[in-house]
Motif scaffolding. Sequence first.
Motif, PDB file in Angstrom:
ATOM      1  N   VAL A 107     -53.111  -2.702 -27.207  1.00 51.85           N
ATOM      2  CA  VAL A 107     -53.408  -2.025 -28.473  1.00 51.85           C
ATOM      3  C   VAL A 107     -53.451  -0.514 -28.264  1.00 51.85           C
ATOM      4  N   HIS A 108     -54.064  -0.085 -27.171  1.00 49.64           N
ATOM      5  CA  HIS A 108     -54.149   1.346 -26.870  1.00 49.64           C
ATOM      6  C   HIS A 108     -52.761   1.967 -26.758  1.00 49.64           C
ATOM      7  N   LEU A 109     -51.841   1.271 -26.088  1.00 52.64           N
ATOM      8  CA  LEU A 109     -50.491   1.809 -25.901  1.00 52.64           C
ATOM      9  C   LEU A 109     -49.701   1.807 -27.204  1.00 52.64           C
ATOM     10  N   LEU A 110     -49.862   0.782 -28.011  1.00 51.95           N
ATOM     11  CA  LEU A 110     -49.185   0.779 -29.311  1.00 51.95           C
ATOM     12  C   LEU A 110     -49.625   1.966 -30.162  1.00 51.95           C
ATOM     13  N   GLU A 111     -50.843   2.432 -29.942  1.00 53.79           N
ATOM     14  CA  GLU A 111     -51.374   3.536 -30.736  1.00 53.79           C
ATOM     15  C   GLU A 111     -51.196   4.908 -30.081  1.00 53.79           C
ATOM     16  N   HIS A 112     -50.926   4.935 -28.756  1.00 53.95           N
ATOM     17  CA  HIS A 112     -50.908   6.224 -28.059  1.00 53.95           C
ATOM     18  C   HIS A 112     -49.678   6.467 -27.200  1.00 53.95           C
ATOM     19  N   TYR A 113     -48.723   5.535 -27.184  1.00 55.18           N
ATOM     20  CA  TYR A 113     -47.572   5.686 -26.282  1.00 55.18           C
ATOM     21  C   TYR A 113     -46.295   5.351 -27.026  1.00 55.18           C
ATOM     22  N   ASP A 114     -45.287   6.221 -26.903  1.00 54.57           N
ATOM     23  CA  ASP A 114     -43.999   5.969 -27.554  1.00 54.57           C
ATOM     24  C   ASP A 114     -42.884   6.610 -26.731  1.00 54.57           C
ATOM     25  N   GLU A 115     -42.615   6.017 -25.558  1.00 52.54           N
ATOM     26  CA  GLU A 115     -41.603   6.532 -24.653  1.00 52.54           C
ATOM     27  C   GLU A 115     -40.702   5.378 -24.193  1.00 52.54           C
ATOM     28  N   PRO A 116     -39.463   5.673 -23.810  1.00 48.07           N
ATOM     29  CA  PRO A 116     -38.563   4.608 -23.361  1.00 48.07           C
ATOM     30  C   PRO A 116     -38.938   4.024 -22.007  1.00 48.07           C
ATOM     31  N   GLU A 117     -39.582   4.805 -21.142  1.00 47.57           N
ATOM     32  CA  GLU A 117     -39.929   4.312 -19.812  1.00 47.57           C
ATOM     33  C   GLU A 117     -41.071   3.296 -19.894  1.00 47.57           C
ATOM     34  N   THR A 118     -40.962   2.269 -19.093  1.00 49.90           N
ATOM     35  CA  THR A 118     -42.060   1.309 -19.033  1.00 49.90           C
ATOM     36  C   THR A 118     -43.299   1.978 -18.462  1.00 49.90           C
ATOM     37  N   ILE A 119     -44.462   1.403 -18.715  1.00 54.66           N
ATOM     38  CA  ILE A 119     -45.711   1.998 -18.246  1.00 54.66           C
ATOM     39  C   ILE A 119     -46.572   0.929 -17.581  1.00 54.66           C
ATOM     40  N   ASN A 120     -47.105   1.253 -16.407  1.00 56.26           N
ATOM     41  CA  ASN A 120     -47.912   0.314 -15.632  1.00 56.26           C
ATOM     42  C   ASN A 120     -49.301   0.123 -16.244  1.00 56.26           C
ATOM     43  N   VAL A 121     -49.808  -1.107 -16.111  1.00 56.57           N
ATOM     44  CA  VAL A 121     -51.194  -1.404 -16.487  1.00 56.57           C
ATOM     45  C   VAL A 121     -51.830  -2.194 -15.346  1.00 56.57           C
ATOM     46  N   GLY A 122     -52.866  -1.645 -14.767  1.00 57.98           N
ATOM     47  CA  GLY A 122     -53.552  -2.324 -13.670  1.00 57.98           C
ATOM     48  C   GLY A 122     -54.906  -1.681 -13.431  1.00 57.98           C
ATOM     49  N   THR A 123     -55.492  -2.018 -12.283  1.00 57.96           N
ATOM     50  CA  THR A 123     -56.808  -1.477 -11.936  1.00 57.96           C
ATOM     51  C   THR A 123     -56.708  -0.328 -10.942  1.00 57.96           C
ATOM     52  N   GLY A 124     -55.590  -0.229 -10.225  1.00 54.14           N
ATOM     53  CA  GLY A 124     -55.454   0.769  -9.172  1.00 54.14           C
ATOM     54  C   GLY A 124     -56.154   0.372  -7.889  1.00 54.14           C
ATOM     55  N   GLU A 125     -56.633  -0.875  -7.799  1.00 52.89           N
ATOM     56  CA  GLU A 125     -57.317  -1.367  -6.600  1.00 52.89           C
ATOM     57  C   GLU A 125     -56.751  -2.740  -6.239  1.00 52.89           C
ATOM     58  N   ASP A 126     -56.732  -3.062  -4.934  1.00 54.10           N
ATOM     59  CA  ASP A 126     -56.237  -4.373  -4.526  1.00 54.10           C
ATOM     60  C   ASP A 126     -57.125  -4.984  -3.448  1.00 54.10           C
ATOM     61  N   VAL A 127     -56.894  -6.274  -3.197  1.00 52.13           N
ATOM     62  CA  VAL A 127     -57.626  -7.014  -2.163  1.00 52.13           C
ATOM     63  C   VAL A 127     -56.631  -7.870  -1.402  1.00 52.13           C
TER      64      VAL A 127
END
Length: 322
Positions: free
Chosen positions: A228-248
Amino acid sequence: MTPAPLDRHARTYVAGHRGLVGSAVLRRLQGLGFTDLLTRSSDELDLRDGAAVDAFFAAHRPATVVLAAAKVGGIIANSTYPADFISDNLRIQVNVLDAAARYGTSKLLFLGSSCIYPKFAAQPIREDSLMTGALEPTNDAYAIAKIAGILHIQALRRQHGVHYISVMPTNLYGPGDNYDPMNSHVIPGMIQRFHEAARTGAPSVTIWGTGTPRREFLHVDDLARACVHLLEHYDEPETINVGTGEDVTIRELAELVADVVGYRGELVFDTSKPDGTPRKLLDVSRITDLGWAPTTGLREGLADSYAWFCDNVAPERMSEAS
């Protein structure tokens, strides 16, 4: 078009609303007060059927679409049924994306997957790593289909000027996950095996691989917030990552799941089985710059997932066994 708040009263279609991602997106939209939500089960609308999809869009003309429908599975399913994964996903994507553009959908979000990045991409993985190296062979058919979807989004933007975006989520888990013994991903697979082992008093549980690969996990409700945040704040052709920035590591994950479930036996790692990609951590700087951040910690999310499993899956498995 400058990104703006979604119209809570415009018709919004969530494709794949019974799946892990689609159900979370639907919950999020309902919680935000969207009043004209459109859904169809696969029995009601087979998205692989181009004529049926065209007729659906012609009749309902949704203003916003979240394309969360896809054929998905774990390493076993991807390795066993690659033709199904590429064929089904290509048809779903082509049918929905073309119909959306044809019948005036103004905003659309397409869900990719972090598994489509090169197997040995530099870590953390930036969006511009896409198509710069060889794919992981165990899920290359699925990956190629998703890459085609991202390029389809970009082509529609160039040719028709539509405001469609593609989102690249990391590994997901949470309520509504797939607990099929052969087709589940790593977290639901571990939850059900540790649950059964704890129930039966099994002395050990076997985990595929060495336990050394590192993985990033995002609770699906956080992804729904991001969509929902991206539909309201992002409008670019490049894909955009969604994650936590942390791994195990997979070993650390297994130990955490075992603790959440209450299993106290031994963990055995079967090194004859494949590890898959050595590490897969996303660079999430672009979405955090847009003001979004995850809110669910891994242990909290695992406890939430296990509670959902106990309420919705375990009783059914028990009745089948009896």
